[in-house]
Design a protein around this motif. Sequence first.
Motif, PDB file in Angstrom:
ATOM      1  N   HIS A   1       0.820  -1.207   0.000  1.00 25.19           N
ATOM      2  CA  HIS A   1       0.000   0.000   0.000  1.00 25.19           C
ATOM      3  C   HIS A   1       0.861   1.268   0.000  1.00 25.19           C
ATOM      4  CE1 HIS A   1       0.863  -0.637   4.315  1.00 25.19           C
ATOM      5  NE2 HIS A   1       0.747   0.676   4.426  1.00 25.19           N
ATOM      6  N   ARG A   2       2.180   1.114  -0.178  1.00 25.89           N
ATOM      7  CA  ARG A   2       3.064   2.270  -0.310  1.00 25.89           C
ATOM      8  C   ARG A   2       3.686   2.241  -1.706  1.00 25.89           C
ATOM      9  NH1 ARG A   2       5.935   3.758   5.395  1.00 25.89           N
ATOM     10  NH2 ARG A   2       4.064   3.581   6.686  1.00 25.89           N
ATOM     11  N   PRO A   3       2.969   2.729  -2.696  1.00 23.57           N
ATOM     12  CA  PRO A   3       3.438   2.603  -4.086  1.00 23.57           C
ATOM     13  C   PRO A   3       4.765   3.307  -4.337  1.00 23.57           C
ATOM     14  CG  PRO A   3       1.536   4.083  -3.943  1.00 23.57           C
ATOM     15  CD  PRO A   3       1.652   3.401  -2.618  1.00 23.57           C
ATOM     16  N   GLY A   4       5.011   4.415  -3.642  1.00 18.98           N
ATOM     17  CA  GLY A   4       6.279   5.114  -3.843  1.00 18.98           C
ATOM     18  C   GLY A   4       7.461   4.250  -3.463  1.00 18.98           C
ATOM     19  N   ALA A   5       7.358   3.568  -2.326  1.00 20.14           N
ATOM     20  CA  ALA A   5       8.432   2.700  -1.871  1.00 20.14           C
ATOM     21  C   ALA A   5       8.595   1.510  -2.816  1.00 20.14           C
ATOM     22  CB  ALA A   5       8.160   2.209  -0.453  1.00 20.14           C
ATOM     23  N   ARG A   6       7.490   0.951  -3.274  1.00 20.27           N
ATOM     24  CA  ARG A   6       7.566  -0.196  -4.170  1.00 20.27           C
ATOM     25  C   ARG A   6       8.170   0.204  -5.514  1.00 20.27           C
ATOM     26  NH1 ARG A   6       5.632  -4.561  -2.054  1.00 20.27           N
ATOM     27  NH2 ARG A   6       6.018  -5.623  -4.032  1.00 20.27           N
ATOM     28  N   ARG A   7       7.830   1.410  -5.984  1.00 16.97           N
ATOM     29  CA  ARG A   7       8.403   1.882  -7.249  1.00 16.97           C
ATOM     30  C   ARG A   7       9.913   2.092  -7.103  1.00 16.97           C
ATOM     31  NH1 ARG A   7       4.553   4.838  -8.365  1.00 16.97           N
ATOM     32  NH2 ARG A   7       5.226   6.704  -7.236  1.00 16.97           N
ATOM     33  N   ALA A   8      10.324   2.703  -5.997  1.00 20.37           N
ATOM     34  CA  ALA A   8      11.759   2.895  -5.752  1.00 20.37           C
ATOM     35  C   ALA A   8      12.466   1.550  -5.629  1.00 20.37           C
ATOM     36  CB  ALA A   8      11.966   3.724  -4.481  1.00 20.37           C
ATOM     37  N   GLY A   9      11.797   0.587  -4.988  1.00 13.41           N
ATOM     38  CA  GLY A   9      12.369  -0.739  -4.871  1.00 13.41           C
ATOM     39  C   GLY A   9      12.520  -1.415  -6.224  1.00 13.41           C
ATOM     40  N   TRP A  10      11.539  -1.226  -7.110  1.00 12.70           N
ATOM     41  CA  TRP A  10      11.619  -1.845  -8.430  1.00 12.70           C
ATOM     42  C   TRP A  10      12.807  -1.287  -9.218  1.00 12.70           C
ATOM     43  CZ3 TRP A  10      11.812  -0.897 -13.601  1.00 12.70           C
ATOM     44  CH2 TRP A  10      11.554  -1.968 -14.447  1.00 12.70           C
ATOM     45  N   TRP A  11      12.979   0.029  -9.181  1.00 11.72           N
ATOM     46  CA  TRP A  11      14.098   0.627  -9.911  1.00 11.72           C
ATOM     47  C   TRP A  11      15.440   0.231  -9.300  1.00 11.72           C
ATOM     48  CZ3 TRP A  11      13.867   2.189 -14.626  1.00 11.72           C
ATOM     49  CH2 TRP A  11      12.678   2.699 -15.143  1.00 11.72           C
TER      50      TRP A  11
ATOM     51  N   ALA B   1      25.377   0.708  -4.142  1.00 11.99           N
ATOM     52  CA  ALA B   1      24.386   1.766  -3.987  1.00 11.99           C
ATOM     53  C   ALA B   1      22.969   1.210  -4.059  1.00 11.99           C
ATOM     54  CB  ALA B   1      24.595   2.838  -5.065  1.00 11.99           C
ATOM     55  N   GLY B   2      22.740   0.228  -4.958  1.00 15.89           N
ATOM     56  CA  GLY B   2      21.417  -0.382  -5.040  1.00 15.89           C
ATOM     57  C   GLY B   2      21.053  -1.108  -3.766  1.00 15.89           C
ATOM     58  N   THR B   3      22.015  -1.812  -3.192  1.00 12.34           N
ATOM     59  CA  THR B   3      21.771  -2.496  -1.922  1.00 12.34           C
ATOM     60  C   THR B   3      21.496  -1.479  -0.816  1.00 12.34           C
ATOM     61  OG1 THR B   3      23.261  -4.267  -2.618  1.00 12.34           O
ATOM     62  CG2 THR B   3      22.725  -4.155  -0.287  1.00 12.34           C
ATOM     63  N   PHE B   4      22.231  -0.368  -0.829  1.00 17.73           N
ATOM     64  CA  PHE B   4      22.002   0.696   0.151  1.00 17.73           C
ATOM     65  C   PHE B   4      20.582   1.248   0.026  1.00 17.73           C
ATOM     66  CE2 PHE B   4      22.046   5.157   1.451  1.00 17.73           C
ATOM     67  CZ  PHE B   4      22.629   5.082   2.708  1.00 17.73           C
ATOM     68  N   ALA B   5      20.134   1.449  -1.214  1.00 19.79           N
ATOM     69  CA  ALA B   5      18.780   1.974  -1.434  1.00 19.79           C
ATOM     70  C   ALA B   5      17.726   1.009  -0.890  1.00 19.79           C
ATOM     71  CB  ALA B   5      18.553   2.227  -2.925  1.00 19.79           C
ATOM     72  N   VAL B   6      17.919  -0.293  -1.108  1.00 20.01           N
ATOM     73  CA  VAL B   6      16.984  -1.275  -0.570  1.00 20.01           C
ATOM     74  C   VAL B   6      17.004  -1.237   0.954  1.00 20.01           C
ATOM     75  CG1 VAL B   6      16.465  -3.745  -0.400  1.00 20.01           C
ATOM     76  CG2 VAL B   6      17.128  -2.749  -2.606  1.00 20.01           C
ATOM     77  N   GLY B   7      18.187  -1.057   1.536  1.00 17.17           N
ATOM     78  CA  GLY B   7      18.283  -0.951   2.982  1.00 17.17           C
ATOM     79  C   GLY B   7      17.516   0.238   3.524  1.00 17.17           C
ATOM     80  N   VAL B   8      17.613   1.378   2.840  1.00 16.87           N
ATOM     81  CA  VAL B   8      16.853   2.565   3.259  1.00 16.87           C
ATOM     82  C   VAL B   8      15.358   2.272   3.234  1.00 16.87           C
ATOM     83  CG1 VAL B   8      16.248   4.931   2.637  1.00 16.87           C
ATOM     84  CG2 VAL B   8      18.640   4.197   2.570  1.00 16.87           C
ATOM     85  N   LEU B   9      14.903   1.606   2.186  1.00 14.13           N
ATOM     86  CA  LEU B   9      13.476   1.261   2.085  1.00 14.13           C
ATOM     87  C   LEU B   9      13.060   0.332   3.223  1.00 14.13           C
ATOM     88  CD1 LEU B   9      13.199   0.696  -1.774  1.00 14.13           C
ATOM     89  CD2 LEU B   9      12.333   2.659  -0.466  1.00 14.13           C
ATOM     90  N   LEU B  10      13.936  -0.605   3.588  1.00 14.95           N
ATOM     91  CA  LEU B  10      13.607  -1.515   4.683  1.00 14.95           C
ATOM     92  C   LEU B  10      13.532  -0.785   6.021  1.00 14.95           C
ATOM     93  CD1 LEU B  10      15.677  -4.737   3.920  1.00 14.95           C
ATOM     94  CD2 LEU B  10      13.202  -4.550   4.049  1.00 14.95           C
ATOM     95  N   PHE B  11      14.423   0.169   6.247  1.00  9.50           N
ATOM     96  CA  PHE B  11      14.393   0.915   7.502  1.00  9.50           C
ATOM     97  C   PHE B  11      13.172   1.838   7.569  1.00  9.50           C
ATOM     98  CE2 PHE B  11      18.728  -0.486   8.162  1.00  9.50           C
ATOM     99  CZ  PHE B  11      18.833  -0.525   9.548  1.00  9.50           C
TER     100      PHE B  11
END
Length: 328
Positions: free
Chosen positions: A73-83, A134-144
């Motif tokens: 239900h957080r499309p912004g986070a899911r979109r960032a995760g997809w990229w 950097a991609g792994t870092f971005a996923v980590g930010v989304l998880l936090f």
Amino acid sequence: MPDAPAAPTRLHRPLVVVSAAMAVVAVACAVGLAVDDRTLVGMPIWNKPFKFAVSFVAYGLSMAWILSLLPRHRPGARRAGWWSGSALAVAMVVEMLLIAGQAFRGRQSHFNNATPLDAAVYQTMGGFSLVLWAGTFAVGVLLFRARLADRASAWTLRAGVVLSLAGGAVGGLMGMPAPGQQPGVSDLLGAHSVGVPDGGPGLPLTGWSTVGGDLRVPHFVGLHALQVLPLVLLALAALAPRFPRLADPLVRLRLTVTACTAYGALLALLIWQALRGRPLTGPDTPTLVAAAVVLLLTAAGAFASLRTAPGQAEPPRAESARAFERAL
């Protein structure tokens, strides 16, 4: 308040496709190991592509699964995760093509500046390694930022990403000039081993030095925290029906935090050991003492976690925990 529990969505498709391709590459490299008797830096020439392909399979599937757990239900986070996942998939493909291409040419892929082409390949690999980090870092930010319903699973995944980033950063230490190497003069800039030249006696398959320090050891251990730590959580879930104490959310949380802390301490110990030029197979007295301290503190932490009074805020088998276990 944590996000409402929800079943995971489908896995990140580009990462799944690339992981499947890496499995095919691993099989091809295994054939190369069997039929090609060439060696490079003391190891069979197809050994490095094989190891990277297998590692990329585990890494890609782990990241595809982690991204599927982001709240839908957080499309912004899911979109960032997809990229972020797509960038990781591209970087994996480029890295694998360059490593395999250099093996096919009979050339060293890492640290090689012998010719303009070799230097360009190594620099390109370095750039895409940064993309992976950097991609792994971005996923980590989304998880936090995502407040997952089950706290044990949330902190296991977060710790896995942080430790994976730390393991990836060890690769930067390998790229620093070793003693006797000079930028613009030496054909090689950087080394896996510490205190001894690369290509000496090493363990089978991994090639990790048995006579000096080897930064590949903490590099490997850190990167694969993404696979090891979720397996700890899975083991706790599997044992919960037999040991009801493990079904309590607070006990499970404290045990997973203990496991993550112990893994981080192990990674720090391996980095310290490698930088002092000590091989994994020949630890000195300070290394053994430090390892004993880590082991004792881990055992004490596990004992204290099991003595924790059962949590009252959540039922022992919360729906969020069951959803996570099904996702595993």
